[in-house]
Design a protein around this motif. Structure first.
Motif, short mmCIF file in Angstrom:
data_model
loop_
_atom_site.label_atom_id
_atom_site.label_comp_id
_atom_site.label_asym_id
_atom_site.label_seq_id
_atom_site.Cartn_x
_atom_site.Cartn_y
_atom_site.Cartn_z
N THR A 1 33.32 4.05 18.79
CA THR A 1 33.96 2.74 18.68
C THR A 1 33.60 1.99 17.40
O THR A 1 34.31 1.07 16.99
CB THR A 1 33.57 1.86 19.88
OG1 THR A 1 32.15 1.62 19.84
CG2 THR A 1 33.93 2.55 21.20
N GLY A 2 32.46 2.33 16.79
CA GLY A 2 32.01 1.59 15.61
C GLY A 2 31.27 0.32 15.95
O GLY A 2 30.85 -0.41 15.04
N TYR A 3 31.09 0.04 17.25
CA TYR A 3 30.41 -1.18 17.65
C TYR A 3 28.91 -1.08 17.31
O TYR A 3 28.30 -0.01 17.36
CB TYR A 3 30.56 -1.42 19.15
CG TYR A 3 31.96 -1.78 19.59
CD1 TYR A 3 32.87 -2.36 18.69
CD2 TYR A 3 32.39 -1.55 20.89
CE1 TYR A 3 34.15 -2.69 19.09
CE2 TYR A 3 33.67 -1.88 21.30
CZ TYR A 3 34.55 -2.45 20.38
OH TYR A 3 35.83 -2.78 20.77
N ARG A 4 28.32 -2.23 17.04
CA ARG A 4 26.89 -2.28 16.72
C ARG A 4 26.06 -2.19 18.00
O ARG A 4 26.40 -2.82 19.01
CB ARG A 4 26.55 -3.60 15.99
CG ARG A 4 27.19 -3.75 14.63
CD ARG A 4 26.95 -5.16 14.11
NE ARG A 4 27.43 -5.37 12.76
CZ ARG A 4 28.71 -5.66 12.45
NH1 ARG A 4 29.62 -5.79 13.42
NH2 ARG A 4 29.07 -5.84 11.19
N ARG B 1 25.40 2.26 15.00
CA ARG B 1 26.83 2.14 15.29
C ARG B 1 27.24 3.23 16.28
O ARG B 1 26.83 4.38 16.16
CB ARG B 1 27.65 2.31 14.00
CG ARG B 1 27.45 1.20 12.98
CD ARG B 1 28.38 0.04 13.23
NE ARG B 1 28.31 -0.93 12.15
CZ ARG B 1 29.22 -1.89 11.95
NH1 ARG B 1 30.25 -1.98 12.78
NH2 ARG B 1 29.08 -2.75 10.97
#
Length: 231
Positions: A151-154, A147
């Motif tokens: 941003t927490g995006y994968r 992550r």
């Protein structure tokens, strides 16, 4: 013949023979006036057939094949046998696809954009699946993306891309999600390239051994059916 006479050939107990009899794996058994079971060469061959079939089909399917034959329903028995052969054929194809996917991953960079891992959308496009599918695989423990702390995006690095490629092939081969997760866990435990090659070789050997077991089971079942026809 007595239960112990059938048992000795296979290193079984007399109680195991009685259990197989009660389960319908052996054909109907006559009893003496004092209640003892009397077995014939047909019972002995049915037992040989069951034990041989069990090695390739598993206990429950082998038992059902014999029960179908005892009922005179050989059509159902053949369908059960065909289903096992179909499943083995599918697994052989899956093995080939997984091996090919691993070869392709080792021969080509899994990241089409050098220096950057793949996003959910990019990996989904690469595999030809929906992004929601990748999230489901993550929930099931199949994928473990990183992550982005901001941003927490994968993010999917090469090892995660490899796992996703393998998961896609296994799912195409009919593997349930739990089994895919277990397969990948075993793959991770295998470690490097040499261990991975050994893993694939062992899988191939298991497939070949099961194919040989199916042949042996078919031969013993055929012998039993021929014996029944002559009685």
């Amino acid at each position: 013949m007595r239960p112990i006479d059938l048992a000795r050939e296979h290193g079984l107990s007399a109680q195991a023979i009685r259990n197989y009899d009660d389960a319908g794996i052996l054909p109907p058994t006559e009893r003496t006036d004092n209640g003892y079971r009397r077995y014939t060469p047909a019972h002995a061959q049915a037992l040989r057939a069951f034990l041989a079939l069990r090695a390739g089909h598993g206990h429950e399917r082998a038992a059902e094949i014999l029960r179908s034959c005892h009922r005179g329903d050989t059509e159902s028995a053949y369908r059960l046998i065909d289903a096992t052969h179909t499943a083995l054929h599918t697994e052989r194809g899956t093995h080939t696809d997984v091996a090919t996917a691993l070869d392709n991953l080792s021969a080509t960079p899994p990241d089409p954009i050098p220096g950057r891992p793949l996003t959910v959308g990019e990996l989904a496009h690469r595999l030809g699946v929906h992004a929601a599918t990748l999230r489901t695989w993550e929930t099931e423990g199949i994928l473990r993306p990183e992550r982005d702390p901001a941003t927490g995006y994968r993010h999917y690095r090469p090892d995660a891309v490899r796992d996703a490629e393998i998961a896609r092939q296994l799912r195409r081969g009919g593997y349930p999600l739990a089994r895919v997760a277990h397969f990948l866990e075993s793959l991770h435990e295998a470690g490097g390239t040499e261990a991975l090659t050994a893993f694939l070789t062992a899988w191939q050997q298991r497939l070949n051994a099961r194919g040989r077991a199916l042949l042996s089971g078919a031969a013993q079942l055929d012998a039993y059916l021929l014996l029944c026809e002559r009685m």
